[in-house]
Design a protein around this motif. Sequence first.
Motif, short mmCIF file in Angstrom:
data_model
loop_
_atom_site.label_atom_id
_atom_site.label_comp_id
_atom_site.label_asym_id
_atom_site.label_seq_id
_atom_site.Cartn_x
_atom_site.Cartn_y
_atom_site.Cartn_z
N ARG A 175 0.78 -1.03 -0.03
CA ARG A 175 0.07 -0.04 0.03
C ARG A 175 0.89 1.22 0.07
O ARG A 175 1.70 1.50 0.91
N VAL A 176 0.86 1.90 -1.16
CA VAL A 176 1.62 3.05 -1.33
C VAL A 176 0.86 3.97 -2.08
O VAL A 176 0.02 3.76 -3.06
N ASN A 177 1.01 5.39 -1.87
CA ASN A 177 0.09 6.36 -2.36
C ASN A 177 0.85 6.71 -3.87
O ASN A 177 1.84 7.27 -3.99
N LEU A 178 0.33 6.08 -4.88
CA LEU A 178 0.61 6.21 -6.57
C LEU A 178 1.06 7.53 -6.82
O LEU A 178 2.09 7.93 -7.32
N ARG A 179 0.21 8.51 -6.53
CA ARG A 179 0.37 9.89 -6.95
C ARG A 179 1.74 10.33 -6.42
O ARG A 179 2.38 11.29 -6.81
N SER A 180 1.72 10.18 -5.10
CA SER A 180 3.02 10.71 -4.29
C SER A 180 4.38 10.02 -4.92
O SER A 180 5.32 10.70 -5.06
N VAL A 181 4.34 9.07 -5.60
CA VAL A 181 5.41 8.48 -6.25
C VAL A 181 5.91 9.20 -7.61
O VAL A 181 6.82 9.41 -7.90
N PHE A 182 5.02 9.39 -8.46
CA PHE A 182 4.91 10.32 -9.42
C PHE A 182 5.27 11.73 -9.08
O PHE A 182 6.10 12.17 -9.92
N GLY A 201 2.19 4.61 -17.22
CA GLY A 201 1.62 5.19 -16.06
C GLY A 201 1.63 4.39 -14.78
O GLY A 201 0.49 4.20 -13.87
N THR A 202 2.45 3.15 -14.72
CA THR A 202 2.71 2.39 -13.48
C THR A 202 3.83 2.87 -12.41
O THR A 202 4.69 3.46 -12.93
N VAL A 203 3.66 2.28 -11.35
CA VAL A 203 4.73 2.51 -10.42
C VAL A 203 5.75 1.48 -10.14
O VAL A 203 4.95 0.49 -10.28
N LEU A 204 6.98 1.76 -10.20
CA LEU A 204 7.85 0.50 -10.15
C LEU A 204 8.58 0.23 -9.03
O LEU A 204 9.09 -0.52 -8.88
N ILE A 205 8.45 1.14 -8.01
CA ILE A 205 9.30 0.84 -6.87
C ILE A 205 8.76 -0.26 -5.78
O ILE A 205 9.48 -0.70 -5.13
N THR A 206 7.45 -0.68 -6.00
CA THR A 206 6.86 -1.71 -5.31
C THR A 206 7.27 -2.89 -5.98
O THR A 206 6.67 -3.14 -7.23
N PRO A 207 7.97 -4.15 -5.48
CA PRO A 207 7.79 -5.36 -5.98
C PRO A 207 6.55 -6.12 -5.86
O PRO A 207 5.67 -5.60 -5.16
N HIS A 208 6.32 -7.33 -6.34
CA HIS A 208 4.94 -7.90 -6.20
C HIS A 208 4.99 -9.27 -5.42
O HIS A 208 4.07 -9.73 -5.15
N GLY A 209 5.96 -9.51 -5.13
CA GLY A 209 6.32 -11.03 -4.46
C GLY A 209 6.00 -11.10 -2.89
O GLY A 209 5.46 -9.94 -2.39
N ILE A 217 14.09 2.40 -4.02
CA ILE A 217 14.10 3.66 -4.74
C ILE A 217 15.67 3.59 -5.10
O ILE A 217 16.39 3.68 -4.47
N ARG A 218 15.73 3.85 -6.50
CA ARG A 218 17.15 3.86 -7.03
C ARG A 218 17.67 5.33 -7.32
O ARG A 218 16.72 6.18 -7.89
N VAL A 232 7.51 10.13 -0.85
CA VAL A 232 6.52 8.84 -0.76
C VAL A 232 5.60 8.72 0.07
O VAL A 232 6.16 8.52 1.23
N GLU A 233 4.63 8.72 -0.03
CA GLU A 233 3.32 8.34 0.98
C GLU A 233 3.10 7.00 1.17
O GLU A 233 2.44 6.38 0.46
N PHE A 234 3.81 6.40 2.08
CA PHE A 234 3.55 4.83 2.44
C PHE A 234 2.27 4.72 3.23
O PHE A 234 1.81 5.46 4.03
N GLU A 235 1.31 3.78 2.73
CA GLU A 235 -0.08 3.77 3.64
C GLU A 235 -0.12 2.29 4.33
O GLU A 235 -1.28 2.05 4.32
N GLU A 236 1.13 1.92 4.40
CA GLU A 236 1.40 0.84 5.43
C GLU A 236 2.78 1.11 6.54
O GLU A 236 3.46 1.87 5.66
N PRO A 237 2.82 0.63 7.42
CA PRO A 237 3.93 0.87 8.23
C PRO A 237 5.15 0.54 7.60
O PRO A 237 5.13 -0.53 7.03
N VAL A 238 6.35 1.44 7.51
CA VAL A 238 7.78 0.83 7.38
C VAL A 238 8.45 0.54 8.41
O VAL A 238 8.68 1.27 9.27
N ALA A 239 8.49 -0.57 8.21
CA ALA A 239 9.27 -1.54 9.47
C ALA A 239 10.94 -0.47 9.57
O ALA A 239 11.06 -0.39 10.92
N PHE A 240 11.36 -0.59 8.61
CA PHE A 240 12.94 0.19 8.55
C PHE A 240 13.17 0.10 7.18
O PHE A 240 12.69 -0.33 6.18
#
Length: 422
Positions: A175-182, A201-209, A217-218, A232-240
């Motif tokens: 869960r990541v706010n896609l607009r914030s990534v753009f 029009g896709t976000v690439l920073i999030t993997p799918h596995g 983020i590169r 980037v606005e993450f919509e779930e907690p970032v552990a670290f």
Amino acid sequence: MIIHIGIDDTDSPNGMCTTYLGALLYRELSGVAEPLGLPRLIRLNPNIPYKTRGNGAVAMSFEADEEAVLAIKDTVLFYVNQLADFEHENTNPGVVFLEGEIPDELRDFSLRALREHVTIGEAEEAARRAGAEYFKFKLGRGIIGSLAAIAYPLRAFTYELLAYREPENWGKPRRVNLRSVFRADEWAYPFSYDNVDRHKGTVLITPHGKDPVLAGIRGIDRAKVLQVFEMVEFEEPVAFYQLYKTNQSTDDHLTAKRIGELKPYDSAVVRGRVAGEYWEVGRHVFFELEDGTGRIRVAAFEPTKKFRNYVRKLLPGDEIVAAGGVKEHEGILTLNLEKFYPVKLVPKVEYRKPKCPKCGGTMKSKGDYLKCKRCGFRMPKKLIPVEVPRELKKKIYEVPPDARKHLSRPLVLPGGEDKLLQ
Ligand code: ATP
């Protein structure tokens, strides 16, 4: 004393990620020893079959008190024992420790692991000669990557910030706010890149596995990478999160070769002539390339999407520089195209119907004669050769970001053309 640590092959498609384990260890060990730079994420030969995803291994170096070294090693082995996915048959972890300076010979081994196929036995031999200590779990294939990552001469490098998820979210959609990534990408591109695919029009920073990575983020500028992470606005907690120094996007894997020299597992740049018309199997596009030393099948596979359109525009006789990985595909040695540069394009000739010599109307083909649509005048079918512009430019074409190898340098970065134009 300096201690180098290498870890590899702890993950499987079912979960885990060697960078996650590496990041946890780096945090833990930084409490007992002085880190020498950032941890390193080293991508090795992208054409070997055992990889889970991008054939990545992790290394880190510390200045440690002699008395602390044993405890450091214990901690590393404990983490690997606790966290590696031992269930999966293709997960064969390996850990390597090396104290002191890295011998030149080991640097060579590292580049071999980047460009060729290496056996576990060869890694053991290289480790023994370098005085490195290695630990094999199951088959222990991971010692190849671990040893190579420790010794990798990271002359050219980029950064990747990896943000990780809380364990209760592993396997769930990210869960990541896609607009914030753009927005962040617009601000930081190209110093931070591959955040989005603007074309699709896709976000690439999030993997799918099912792995613990929330986002990667590169970039070539570490401050920009960190700022993108902030934006980037993450919509779930970032552990670290952990910033890695990496050989991604360096083109380090590519070596100039003649076609006759190509063998499986190579990543090569070759110059040759298109030997015939392209053909398609399913959605994959193939053609043959030849030079004075041999001929090879070249492929633009389905995931390279619109890149295939440029490949389809090549004509027999065109001279190109082609970069890619060599693999056996259906028993045939194949260069899996990453980038190409048209050096010389043959003229493209189209055969067109003449206008009606009587009334200037449009002629229609009727078997072996032409008939005017307007006045009905008939004449033998004789088409006129017309040279038409080629639709390829004198520029390098590359596969889209989501089909690009981790090691492949995007053209938007400085030096992205070097390996092809040198
Ligand atoms: P991830 O990208 O998520 O870290 P991965 O794609 O890196 O996964 P691994 O699980 O690391 O996949 O598996 C790659 C295996 O191949 C490791 O055991 C590594 O030691 C080995 N290996 C790396 N380079 C070579 C090489 N040149 N020849 C033979 N084996 C290699």
